[in-house]
Write an enzyme that holds these catalytic residues in place. Structure first.
Site, mmCIF file in Angstrom:
data_model
loop_
_atom_site.group_PDB
_atom_site.id
_atom_site.type_symbol
_atom_site.label_atom_id
_atom_site.label_comp_id
_atom_site.label_asym_id
_atom_site.label_seq_id
_atom_site.Cartn_x
_atom_site.Cartn_y
_atom_site.Cartn_z
ATOM 1 C CG HIS A 156 -34.432 23.406 -17.323
ATOM 2 N ND1 HIS A 156 -35.400 24.035 -18.062
ATOM 3 C CD2 HIS A 156 -35.055 22.392 -16.672
ATOM 4 C CE1 HIS A 156 -36.568 23.448 -17.854
ATOM 5 N NE2 HIS A 156 -36.385 22.442 -17.037
ATOM 6 C CB SER A 277 -6.139 32.265 -30.903
ATOM 7 O OG SER A 277 -6.086 33.676 -30.905
ATOM 8 C CE LYS A 283 -9.523 30.441 -26.886
ATOM 9 N NZ LYS A 283 -10.078 31.489 -27.766
ATOM 10 C CD GLU A 290 -16.423 27.507 -31.873
ATOM 11 O OE1 GLU A 290 -16.275 27.723 -30.668
ATOM 12 O OE2 GLU A 290 -15.762 28.092 -32.755
#
Length: 473
Positions: A156, A277, A283, A290
């Site tokens: 979970h 970024s 970043k 992704e």
């Protein structure tokens, strides 16, 4: 008429119809397979005495010339010639004259296109099985390097029990092993020859389908001509297998994204597999992971699309079935890109062992072992479960962890606690206590690595055998 099939027609095809119905923009991907199938077919026509040997040799020489054009990038494809089969045949006739028109004797585009797809997918399945083995190798390398690295295990997305990081990685090795098994099992259904089925009913020429199968390395021949030209089960199966592979990759992607975040800091992905970024200079984004996660839905869509196309089609061939190729070809490209990136991304990632160890010591994932300790002292498990629940609640209220408690504090909840509890709660002991087949104990993980390496030896042997069988003749 300019069309090779135009004798029946009195009008030219409307230009919009040509553009709408043509498949050459995507099925040219199977050009080499089309030549491969044609070479075997014309060889058989000569063997069976259906074509004179001189014609056979002329056609074969012409096909090799066309193949050279394709491989060198000099092939001109025309929408007016509709598909890869007609483009190649038209080019062949332009090169060697009317004798090139004899190539289509005893076959139809219906069994020809099916053969092309079988040949095409047969090679790609072998490629993907090989790329999965490479990914397994990368995971095994990381697992071997982290046999003493302990990390929180989650259910979970809540910390559950400490496990070896190697054990976590080996779960994916097992997933990808199942993927390899599915691909290798599907190979026998892909490796079935449809050529010779004609449009739907076979042919009046005394062809030898089994000779063609042998020439092309097919292990079986379709038993039924209707089934041969209308079967797309092998594509549905491939799309299903590809969907499962992408799902497994996506799950690992999700974990790589989480683990590389500031909140987790369990790993760091190599700069080569991250991007920055345009506005935030600090970043480092895990964009490869992704994007693989995002492209998973794309592959799922092709599977559903193919099933939907087929669900109401009568036998045998229908133009709807032209929709079988774009989704298959796009899935091949998507899966190929993902798998080629994944192995080096996994192999080069850095594991933050100290951060993982810190995380294990700052949670209650060793609570189950206290319950087991009390059970071994004679307390019923349900009672032990309640005792530990109250102990954890006490820790939360006191801003402590279980190893921070004194023996007196432990004994507030049960007199069965003694000094041994501190040994029981050590992360290494928690992990190694689970010494059952498939468990996270180090000896079990080492054994799992050994079994995985043995399976990879078998996979590599299969890959070598099939790569040789698929080589162009």
């Amino acid at each position: 008429m300019s069309k090779l099939w135009g004798g029946r027609f009195t009008k030219q095809t409307d230009q919009l119809v040509e553009q709408y119905t043509a498949s050459i923009t995507f099925d040219k991907e199977m050009a080499e397979e089309d030549i491969q199938g044609s070479l075997a077919h014309v060889t058989m026509l000569g063997k069976c005495g259906i074509l004179p040997q001189d014609d056979v040799e002329t056609i074969k020489e012409g096909l090799h010339q066309v193949m050279n054009r394709i491989q060198s990038g000099d092939m001109n494809y025309s929408v007016s010639d509709e598909d890869i089969h007609m483009n190649i045949e038209k080019t062949l006739i332009d090169l060697i004259g009317p004798v090139g028109g004899k190539l289509h004797t005893g076959r139809s585009r219906n069994d020809q296109v099916a053969t092309d797809m079988h040949l095409y997918l047969r090679k790609r399945v072998v490629t993907f099985a090989g790329l999965l083995v490479q990914l397994q190798e990368a995971l095994l390398k990381q697992a071997k390097a982290n046999l003493d690295t302990i990390v929180p295990g989650y259910t979970h997305l809540q910390r559950a029990q400490p496990i070896l990081f190697a054990h976590h990685l080996m779960a994916y090795v097992s997933m990808f092993e199942r993927d390899i098994e599915r691909l290798t099992d599907s190979y026998k259904r892909i490796n079935t020859l449809p050529l010779g089925a004609g449009a739907l009913a076979g042919t009046t020429f005394a062809i030898d389908r089994h000779f063609v199968a042998e020439e092309l390395g097919f292990e079986r021949v379709y038993e039924n001509s209707l089934d041969a030209v209308s079967d797309r089960d092998f594509i549905v199966e491939f799309l299903s297998n590809a969907s499962l592979i992408m799902m497994h990759l996506s799950r690992l992607c999700e974990e790589l994204v989480l683990w590389s975040s500031t909140e987790f800091q369990f790993i760091e992905l190599d700069d080569a597999f991250c991007t920055g970024s345009s506005i935030m200079p600090q970043k480092k984004n895990p964009d490869v992971a992704e994007l693989v996660r995002g492209k998973t839905g794309r592959v799922y869509g092709h599977l559903v699309g193919m099933l939907t196309v087929l669900k109401a089609l009568p036998l045998a061939y229908n133009k709807d079935m032209q929709e079988d190729k774009e989704g298959m070809l796009d899935t091949v490209e998507t899966l190929d890109g993902a798998l080629r990136l994944f192995a080096p991304m996994v192999e080069t990632m850095k594991v933050n062992r100290d951060r993982m160890r810190q995380a294990v010591r700052q949670d209650f994932s060793n609570a189950t072992d206290i319950a087991d300790f009390l059970v071994n002292k004679g307390m019923p498990f349900r009672q032990a479960h309640e005792v530990i629940g109250k102990t954890v609640l006490y820790c939360i209220e006191q801003n402590k962890y279980l190893l921070d408690l004194s023996l007196d504090e432990f004994q507030q909840f049960s007199p069965l606690f003694d000094e041994v509890i501190y040994e029981v709660l050590q992360p290494e002991n928690v992990v190694n206590a689970r010494n059952v087949f498939g468990g996270t104990a180090s000896v079990q993980v080492e054994a799992a690595i050994g079994r995985a390496e043995q399976a990879m030896v078998q996979s590599n042997a299969w890959l070598k055998e099939k790569a040789a069988a698929n080589s162009l003749k």
